[in-house]
Design an enzyme around this catalytic site. Structure first.
Site, mmCIF file in Angstrom:
data_model
loop_
_atom_site.group_PDB
_atom_site.id
_atom_site.type_symbol
_atom_site.label_atom_id
_atom_site.label_comp_id
_atom_site.label_asym_id
_atom_site.label_seq_id
_atom_site.Cartn_x
_atom_site.Cartn_y
_atom_site.Cartn_z
ATOM 1 N N GLU A 25 3.665 -4.674 -1.313
ATOM 2 C CA GLU A 25 3.447 -3.682 -0.569
ATOM 3 C C GLU A 25 2.894 -3.599 0.855
ATOM 4 O O GLU A 25 3.427 -3.373 1.871
ATOM 5 C CB GLU A 25 2.635 -2.560 -1.326
ATOM 6 C CG GLU A 25 2.744 -0.966 -0.534
ATOM 7 C CD GLU A 25 2.051 -0.012 -1.556
ATOM 8 O OE1 GLU A 25 0.977 -0.438 -2.185
ATOM 9 O OE2 GLU A 25 2.479 1.282 -1.467
ATOM 10 N N HIS A 30 4.665 4.909 -1.884
ATOM 11 C CA HIS A 30 4.295 5.205 -3.192
ATOM 12 C C HIS A 30 4.587 4.058 -4.183
ATOM 13 O O HIS A 30 5.700 3.358 -3.970
ATOM 14 C CB HIS A 30 5.237 6.320 -3.742
ATOM 15 C CG HIS A 30 4.743 7.002 -5.085
ATOM 16 N ND1 HIS A 30 3.676 7.673 -5.104
ATOM 17 C CD2 HIS A 30 5.315 6.715 -6.352
ATOM 18 C CE1 HIS A 30 3.548 8.029 -6.600
ATOM 19 N NE2 HIS A 30 4.548 7.267 -7.001
ATOM 20 N N GLY A 71 -8.142 0.907 1.043
ATOM 21 C CA GLY A 71 -7.382 0.779 2.444
ATOM 22 C C GLY A 71 -6.752 -0.491 2.828
ATOM 23 O O GLY A 71 -6.577 -0.820 4.107
ATOM 24 N N SER A 72 -6.327 -1.066 1.692
ATOM 25 C CA SER A 72 -5.637 -2.514 1.946
ATOM 26 C C SER A 72 -4.321 -2.450 2.599
ATOM 27 O O SER A 72 -4.026 -3.150 3.667
ATOM 28 C CB SER A 72 -5.455 -3.395 0.790
ATOM 29 O OG SER A 72 -4.472 -2.502 -0.094
ATOM 30 N N ASN A 73 -3.593 -1.363 2.554
ATOM 31 C CA ASN A 73 -2.310 -1.192 3.243
ATOM 32 C C ASN A 73 -2.467 -0.638 4.834
ATOM 33 O O ASN A 73 -1.848 -1.208 5.518
ATOM 34 C CB ASN A 73 -1.489 0.070 2.606
ATOM 35 C CG ASN A 73 -0.608 -0.493 1.455
ATOM 36 O OD1 ASN A 73 0.553 -1.078 1.509
ATOM 37 N ND2 ASN A 73 -1.289 -0.192 0.176
HETATM 38 C C1 GRF Z 1 -0.977 2.100 -2.663
HETATM 39 O O1 GRF Z 1 -0.398 1.221 -3.777
HETATM 40 C C2 GRF Z 1 0.040 3.161 -2.117
HETATM 41 O O2 GRF Z 1 1.260 3.078 -2.276
HETATM 42 C C3 GRF Z 1 -0.581 4.309 -3.064
HETATM 43 O O3 GRF Z 1 -2.106 4.016 -3.086
HETATM 44 C C4 GRF Z 1 -2.267 2.610 -2.826
HETATM 45 C C5 GRF Z 1 -3.238 2.568 -1.775
HETATM 46 O O4 GRF Z 1 -3.961 1.313 -2.156
HETATM 47 N N1 GRF Z 1 -0.075 5.624 -2.507
HETATM 48 P P1 GRF Z 1 -4.876 0.845 -0.504
HETATM 49 O O5 GRF Z 1 -5.936 1.970 -0.522
HETATM 50 O O6 GRF Z 1 -4.092 0.780 0.752
HETATM 51 O O7 GRF Z 1 -5.220 -0.353 -1.166
#
Ligand code: GRF
Length: 197
Positions: free
Chosen positions: A178, A108, A11-13
């Site tokens: 990202e 992605h 869930g870092s994004n």
């Molecule tokens: C990200 O690199 C995203 O592109 C992929 O899965 C990863 C998720 O990372 N689909 P996080 O859970 O947001 O840390």
């Protein structure tokens, strides 16, 4: 703009998106977080950040369509304009896509169409990229269709590969990029600077 984030892992994004919205860099309100894995770390983040969250496990439904309908019902309660996938491993079905036409977006960790598709997520992507001896990789933000990682590409960021890279070092570097890139692209999408229809 109200957005709902779908995520399955760390869930870092998700957190980067919430923080960008709080800082005013993303004109959005994250109204909910939905996961398909109740134990996912992203749930802890949502609680800490005060974002309403729920887990809807596919195992509790006899068909993928039934599970998708459950997702849709839950999401509709939050009344979002956009659905944002951030590391979501479930397959989004036609009913959900039809309810949010050209409004479901994913990030992605490769330069699609390379290294995408079913089973291509997380560390597997970076392992495959290194095995193929690529000299660069990157992040792709795209709209979703009914297939994994196949919808129209909105934006890509390239990331060079170093000779000493391991899957882990590549993942760390890529995810750091990202977390900046995805909220920026979302801002362009939500404000109409990038047109999708
Ligand atoms: C990200 O690199 C995203 O592109 C992929 O899965 C990863 C998720 O990372 N689909 P996080 O859970 O947001 O840390």
């Amino acid at each position: 703009m109200k957005i709902v984030v779908l995520a399955s892992g760390e869930g870092s994004n998700f957190e980067a998106i919430v923080e960008a919205a709080k800082r005013g860099q993303l004109d959005a309100e994250v109204v909910g977080l939905l996961t398909n894995r109740s134990g996912a770390k992203v749930m802890e983040r949502a609680r800490r950040l005060g974002i309403p969250c729920a887990a809807i496990a596919p195992a509790e439904y006899s068909t993928a369509a039934g599970w998708n309908q459950a997702l849709l019902r839950y999401i509709s309660g939050w009344q979002p304009e956009w659905i944002v996938l951030a590391g979501f491993t479930g397959l989004i079905g036609p009913a959900l896509l039809a309810a949010f036409p050209s409004r479901v977006v994913n990030s992605h960790p490769s330069l699609l169409p390379k290294f995408g598709g079913k089973g291509m997520y997380g560390m597997r992507v970076h392992e495959a990229v290194l095995r193929a001896k690529e000299t660069e990789t990157g992040v792709t933000v795209h709209l979703l269709n009914e297939h994994f990682d196949e919808g129209p590409i909105i934006a890509q960021e390239r990331i060079p590969i170093d000779s000493g890279d391991t899957p882990q070092s590549l993942a760390d570097r890529l995810k750091a990029e990202e977390r900046k890139f995805y909220p920026r692209v979302l801002q362009d999408l939500l404000t109409g600077r990038i047109k999708t229809r």
